[in-house]
Motif scaffolding. Structure first.
Motif, PDB file in Angstrom:
ATOM      1  N   THR A  74      18.982 -14.394 -35.350  1.00 45.10           N
ATOM      2  CA  THR A  74      19.216 -15.804 -35.681  1.00 45.10           C
ATOM      3  C   THR A  74      19.779 -15.942 -37.086  1.00 45.10           C
ATOM      4  O   THR A  74      20.689 -16.740 -37.328  1.00 45.10           O
ATOM      5  CB  THR A  74      17.903 -16.596 -35.553  1.00 45.10           C
ATOM      6  N   ASP A  75      19.255 -15.156 -38.036  1.00 38.68           N
ATOM      7  CA  ASP A  75      19.729 -15.234 -39.417  1.00 38.68           C
ATOM      8  C   ASP A  75      21.196 -14.815 -39.504  1.00 38.68           C
ATOM      9  O   ASP A  75      22.007 -15.485 -40.153  1.00 38.68           O
ATOM     10  CB  ASP A  75      18.869 -14.335 -40.312  1.00 38.68           C
ATOM     11  N   LEU A  76      21.561 -13.708 -38.853  1.00 40.45           N
ATOM     12  CA  LEU A  76      22.949 -13.248 -38.890  1.00 40.45           C
ATOM     13  C   LEU A  76      23.874 -14.246 -38.200  1.00 40.45           C
ATOM     14  O   LEU A  76      24.999 -14.492 -38.669  1.00 40.45           O
ATOM     15  CB  LEU A  76      23.059 -11.872 -38.222  1.00 40.45           C
ATOM     16  N   TYR A  77      23.424 -14.844 -37.114  1.00 41.99           N
ATOM     17  CA  TYR A  77      24.215 -15.850 -36.402  1.00 41.99           C
ATOM     18  C   TYR A  77      24.464 -17.064 -37.305  1.00 41.99           C
ATOM     19  O   TYR A  77      25.578 -17.585 -37.377  1.00 41.99           O
ATOM     20  CB  TYR A  77      23.473 -16.262 -35.124  1.00 41.99           C
ATOM     21  N   GLY A  78      23.439 -17.484 -38.026  1.00 44.54           N
ATOM     22  CA  GLY A  78      23.597 -18.600 -38.960  1.00 44.54           C
ATOM     23  C   GLY A  78      24.588 -18.275 -40.066  1.00 44.54           C
ATOM     24  O   GLY A  78      25.426 -19.109 -40.438  1.00 44.54           O
ATOM     25  N   ARG A  79      24.502 -17.069 -40.589  1.00 47.88           N
ATOM     26  CA  ARG A  79      25.436 -16.645 -41.634  1.00 47.88           C
ATOM     27  C   ARG A  79      26.860 -16.578 -41.091  1.00 47.88           C
ATOM     28  O   ARG A  79      27.826 -16.944 -41.766  1.00 47.88           O
ATOM     29  CB  ARG A  79      25.002 -15.295 -42.192  1.00 47.88           C
ATOM     30  N   HIS A  80      26.991 -16.097 -39.854  1.00 43.69           N
ATOM     31  CA  HIS A  80      28.298 -16.033 -39.201  1.00 43.69           C
ATOM     32  C   HIS A  80      28.915 -17.429 -39.136  1.00 43.69           C
ATOM     33  O   HIS A  80      30.081 -17.634 -39.522  1.00 43.69           O
ATOM     34  CB  HIS A  80      28.125 -15.460 -37.787  1.00 43.69           C
ATOM     35  N   CYS A 119      22.716 -16.511 -27.092  1.00 41.83           N
ATOM     36  CA  CYS A 119      22.120 -15.853 -28.264  1.00 41.83           C
ATOM     37  C   CYS A 119      22.952 -14.598 -28.536  1.00 41.83           C
ATOM     38  O   CYS A 119      22.693 -13.539 -27.938  1.00 41.83           O
ATOM     39  CB  CYS A 119      20.658 -15.486 -27.998  1.00 41.83           C
ATOM     40  N   GLU A 165      24.188  -8.329 -31.827  1.00 45.09           N
ATOM     41  CA  GLU A 165      24.838  -7.433 -32.780  1.00 45.09           C
ATOM     42  C   GLU A 165      24.769  -6.025 -32.217  1.00 45.09           C
ATOM     43  O   GLU A 165      23.677  -5.467 -32.051  1.00 45.09           O
ATOM     44  CB  GLU A 165      24.128  -7.480 -34.135  1.00 45.09           C
TER      45      GLU A 165
END
Length: 426
Positions: free
Chosen positions: A2-8, A22, A25
């Motif tokens: 979720t954190d990486l998706y938000g940063r993306h 969802c 990676e």
């Protein structure tokens, strides 16, 4: 994740698509399998959009990359480059084009862009013939010749593009004709189109349309087109970005299914040759390739590292007859999928060649494309441990299946079973 998706989402474009509700990676791979950041293992039936052609983490390729990187990573085309010359020699010989010249790029988009530059300069015309439902890349000029509206975000163009029938066999006004009648009708359409224009530079066509949903015309269509093109002096560009290197099984290049009149004037390639490294390129007759009257170089095309990967990957593919494997294992897989599809009302058609297979989905009892079902099946397959792709000219309602060419019979059966579960669940 979720954190990486938000940063993306915070730093990358909204139009940069991600698969799955969802997104996952992918952290590493081996053979025909990959793993995500949560440790889940997947059978990879999409190979990074047909790019991991031989296998993930193929030792021969990773060693070639490592060895070359330890010597020198970059120099540009302003200097002699041994791996580039070696790969160009092999590709020129394999292309079937007489007196061939090879120019390397970093992607299929750039390869097609270069082919358009060559054709328009050679013919001194900005008119291009392209196929309906086609896809040739994301650059300004490549978008201008893409006949699939889902991948063409602007109508502005440096080119005048005219679209021809023939890339989709089972839809459209000629779908009910026999193969011979279909070819005859498409040739008549081309003749009629050329009667309303002049000085066309080239026809660009994918032998099997990739993003368009793995559709293809009957064998011999482009040979019949070639007779018309030759009378008008029009060049033929074969976009082999997805069909090249034996993926279709029966042939090394897609154009060879239409080979009655010899090879194309220009051939473009990319994706699989680097097995994940950024390699694309153009092959053309010397007079066409050398027609430019201005200086040009490629800063990153022909990089020593990517060329070393291409040399090793191509050698592995030829030495292990992966084209033959694609024909044998792909033939078994497509028949298995057709048997499954016959029992699923939502499956309109299972089509393809070798390890390039499409499953078109419709609302049961109709001919109406069902992109929602395709999205759900994509999700269900991932939950089962199988990665596939999707595409198609009718709102991405086609499941795309294109595993690495080293796929085994056991893995093909496993993938078919996982896909059957997903189809039946949805």
């Amino acid at each position: 994740m979720t954190d990486l998706y938000g940063r993306h989402k915070a730093v990358l474009p909204d139009w940069l698509a991600l698969y799955y509700d969802c997104p996952i990676e992918i952290t590493h791979g081996e053979g025909r399998h990959v793993w995500d950041a949560d440790g889940n293992r997947y059978l990879d039936f999409f190979g990074g959009i047909l790019t991991t052609m031989t296998a993930h983490a193929l030792p021969e390729v990773t060693k070639a990359v490592s060895d070359q990187a330890a010597r020198i990573i970059h120099s540009s085309t302003l200097y002699l480059n041994r791996p580039m010359v070696e790969l160009a020699e092999r590709i020129a010989a394999l292309s079937g084009i007489p007196d061939a010249r090879v120019f390397f790029t970093t992607s299929g988009t750039e390869a097609n862009d270069t082919a358009l530059l060559l054709a328009t300069a050679y013919r001194r015309s900005n008119q291009i013939l392209a196929m309906r439902n086609s896809y040739h890349g994301r650059s300004f000029s490549a978008v201008a010749i893409t006949g699939n509206h889902a991948w063409s975000p602007t109508s502005l163009s440096p080119l005048q593009t005219l679209y021809v029938h023939g890339g989709v066999r089972t839809r459209g006004p000629y779908a009910r004709l026999s193969d011979a009648q279909f070819i005859q009708a498409c040739v008549a359409d081309l003749e009629d189109l050329l009667g309303h224009t002049r000085d066309v530079a080239a026809l660009i066509a994918e032998p099997v349309q990739g993003v368009g949903g793995f559709t293809s015309p009957p064998d011999g269509l482009y040979a019949a087109f070639r007779e018309v093109l030759d009378r008008h002096g029009i060049l033929w560009i074969s976009d082999e970005v997805q069909t090249g290197w034996g993926r279709t099984g029966e042939h090394f290049w897609g154009w060879q299914a239409h080979a009655q009149n010899g090879p194309p004037d220009i051939l473009t390639f990319a994706k699989g040759i680097g097995n994940g490294m950024s390699v694309g390129g153009v092959v053309a007759r010397a007079d066409v390739m050398n027609c430019l009257d201005a200086n040009s170089i490629s800063t990153f095309g022909g990089s020593p590292v990517t060329m070393a990967a291409g040399v090793a990957n191509l050698a592995y593919l030829l030495e292990h007859d992966l084209q033959g494997n694609a024909r044998r294992v792909g033939g078994l897989l497509i028949e298995r999928l057709r048997a499954i599809g016959a029992a699923v009302p939502a499956v309109r058609e299972v089509r393809g060649r070798g390890l390039m297979i499409g499953i078109e989905l419709v609302r049961p009892g109709t001919d109406e494309a069902d992109p929602k079902a395709a999205g759900k099946i994509l999700e269900a397959a991932r939950e089962n441990g199988l990665l596939i792709g999707k595409g198609g000219g009718h709102n991405t309602s086609v499941l795309r299946i294109a595993p690495p060419l080293s796929l085994t019979v056991a893995e093909a059966e496993e993938g078919a079973s996982l896909l059957e579960q997903a189809l039946r669940a949805v």
